[in-house]
Write a protein that holds these residues in place. Sequence first.
Motif, PDB file in Angstrom:
ATOM      1  N   ARG A 254       0.831  -1.216   0.000  1.00 26.99           N
ATOM      2  CA  ARG A 254       0.000   0.000   0.000  1.00 26.99           C
ATOM      3  C   ARG A 254       0.858   1.257   0.000  1.00 26.99           C
ATOM      4  O   ARG A 254       0.556   2.270  -0.633  1.00 26.99           O
ATOM      5  CB  ARG A 254      -0.943  -0.004   1.218  1.00 26.99           C
ATOM      6  N   ALA A 255       1.936   1.208   0.719  1.00 27.90           N
ATOM      7  CA  ALA A 255       2.823   2.391   0.769  1.00 27.90           C
ATOM      8  C   ALA A 255       3.416   2.676  -0.606  1.00 27.90           C
ATOM      9  O   ALA A 255       3.523   3.838  -1.041  1.00 27.90           O
ATOM     10  CB  ALA A 255       3.927   2.163   1.799  1.00 27.90           C
ATOM     11  N   GLU A 257       2.122   1.889  -3.437  1.00 27.29           N
ATOM     12  CA  GLU A 257       1.045   2.312  -4.347  1.00 27.29           C
ATOM     13  C   GLU A 257       0.759   3.803  -4.207  1.00 27.29           C
ATOM     14  O   GLU A 257       0.166   4.435  -5.099  1.00 27.29           O
ATOM     15  CB  GLU A 257      -0.226   1.494  -4.063  1.00 27.29           C
ATOM     16  N   ARG A 258       1.125   4.405  -3.092  1.00 28.68           N
ATOM     17  CA  ARG A 258       0.862   5.837  -2.894  1.00 28.68           C
ATOM     18  C   ARG A 258       1.957   6.734  -3.514  1.00 28.68           C
ATOM     19  O   ARG A 258       1.926   7.942  -3.392  1.00 28.68           O
ATOM     20  CB  ARG A 258       0.740   6.131  -1.374  1.00 28.68           C
ATOM     21  N   LEU A 259       2.939   6.111  -4.122  1.00 30.54           N
ATOM     22  CA  LEU A 259       3.980   6.921  -4.783  1.00 30.54           C
ATOM     23  C   LEU A 259       3.342   7.748  -5.918  1.00 30.54           C
ATOM     24  O   LEU A 259       2.467   7.256  -6.650  1.00 30.54           O
ATOM     25  CB  LEU A 259       5.075   6.009  -5.355  1.00 30.54           C
ATOM     26  N   PRO A 260       3.781   9.078  -6.110  1.00 27.91           N
ATOM     27  CA  PRO A 260       3.223   9.890  -7.203  1.00 27.91           C
ATOM     28  C   PRO A 260       3.646   9.286  -8.557  1.00 27.91           C
ATOM     29  O   PRO A 260       4.703   8.681  -8.676  1.00 27.91           O
ATOM     30  CB  PRO A 260       3.833  11.273  -6.974  1.00 27.91           C
ATOM     31  N   ASN A 263       5.249   5.971 -11.436  1.00 28.38           N
ATOM     32  CA  ASN A 263       5.918   5.118 -10.437  1.00 28.38           C
ATOM     33  C   ASN A 263       6.247   3.749 -11.021  1.00 28.38           C
ATOM     34  O   ASN A 263       6.023   2.689 -10.396  1.00 28.38           O
ATOM     35  CB  ASN A 263       5.058   4.966  -9.187  1.00 28.38           C
TER      36      ASN A 263
END
Length: 556
Positions: A254-255, A257-260, A263
């Motif tokens: 999940r972490a 996946e939050r990359l701008p 990615n």
Amino acid sequence: MLTSLAIRDVVLIERLDLSLGAGLTVLTGETGAGKSILLDSLGLALGQRAEAGMVRNGQAQASVAACFHLPPEHPARLLLTEQGIGAEDELVLRRVVQADGRSRAFANDEPVGVTLLKRLGALLVEVQGQHDQVGLADPSTHASLLDAFGGLESRRGKVAEAFRGWRAADRALREAQEAIAQAQRDEEWLRHAVEELSLLAPVEGEEDALAAERQTMQQGERRAEAVAASLAELQPRDRRGSTGPAAALRAAARALERLPAPNEEATPILAALGAAQDALAEAEGLLERLTSELGPDPRRLEVVEERLFALRAASRKHAVAVVELPGLLQDLSARLAALDAGAERAAALESAAAAARAGYVREASALTEARTTAARKLEKAVAGELAPLKLERARLHIALEPRDERAWAADGQDRVTFLVSTNPGQKPGQLEKIASGGELSRLMLALKVVLARGSPVPTLVFDEVDSGIGGATAAAVGERLARVAERLQVLVVTHSPQVAARGAQHWRVAKGVRGDRAETRVEALDPAARREELARMLAGETVTEAARAAADSLLR
């Protein structure tokens, strides 16, 4: 019978070898010549007491060997077999006496005790002498002698068989009664033990099987614990599933996946994290399946251990191995059953014992009756022999006394004793206590004349049976010795020419000096020497032609 006698270094005899035949053998010689040494030497071989004084002066030891021929059915054969000694046609009894009085005994070159030597000797030789009486003077032989005279061996055999049957039945009854008494004393314990063991129901080989199963389950339990611990490490540690390796992988994904955007560099990492989650899920599933397969039944292990402990507790309680518990249950159950059925069985055994006792009493009473008849006949037959032996006032009395029941035996219910009275009005007494030495020897001779047919002892020795008599009485003694010798081997030491003239063999015992030492010699006499010896016995120191003529008359 006695076939040879070999003597070495006994008193005055240095070396002597004698060969004996059947019939009557007479030994004569001057007083003090050493005739008694011959009898003492024979006695050594037959188990009589050994003394240091019997060893010839200056020698380390003395020895005597007596050789006997054994008939096929002679009782000495059975005795030898019982002792593990070869029973052959020839038996050699040997005795060696050391200078210090110690002795060794041998039968057919096998070392034996003096007691056995004496038992064998009593079966082979009977001695009737002035001082030592062996055989007829022994009351224990009287019943068998009377039975042999009366031809009662078959009837006596029936008594012995009935006695053995009675004793066997009585023994079975006593054993049953003892078992019942013991069971009654232990009845309460028996019933409790049988009930307890029956509930336990031990099975042969059960302990080993249970121990093996327990070990297998204990090993499986340890494997299951390891698998469970591994599974626990993979599974969440709280109810929300917020901790654990699976939650960590999801959180990492999940972490990323939050990359701008863009990615793209996270794509392979997310793929790897996804693969890791799949592998972790697969591992968790495999561990769960393995847990279900390996996990032992906790109840089964408990049941096995309880059973094993129960068996071992019973083993300790009854002080037997676990493997013996089934047998113990059978034994205790049998004892309890014997207690329940014991009274009926004991009654049957008691009836059988009573019947066996009645059978013995019947046979023994018949034997007593037959013995009474035979005793009167034997008394009459012996009375006919006494008058010519200058014992016309003597009478033989055969007493049959009933034994106490505790003393009943295979030979009957009565005690047979030969008694004698030597004068009218005299109370009969035991042979050796009533008669003098010479009278006793002649009484024994009269008995032997009558009983020779039934004697189991093949060799008789008479030591001066003619003491104190002469003339017609001595001739009567010689004639009776010859009659006995028709059936048995007879050796007689005599000073009477009338007796000596009857011998089939004649030995002269003489004492001489060789070098500086006295020596006893024995020589077999040919007809001429025998004539001269009889003449010497008749005339004394100076032998006359009249004495030789009298000797010729005796020999004819």
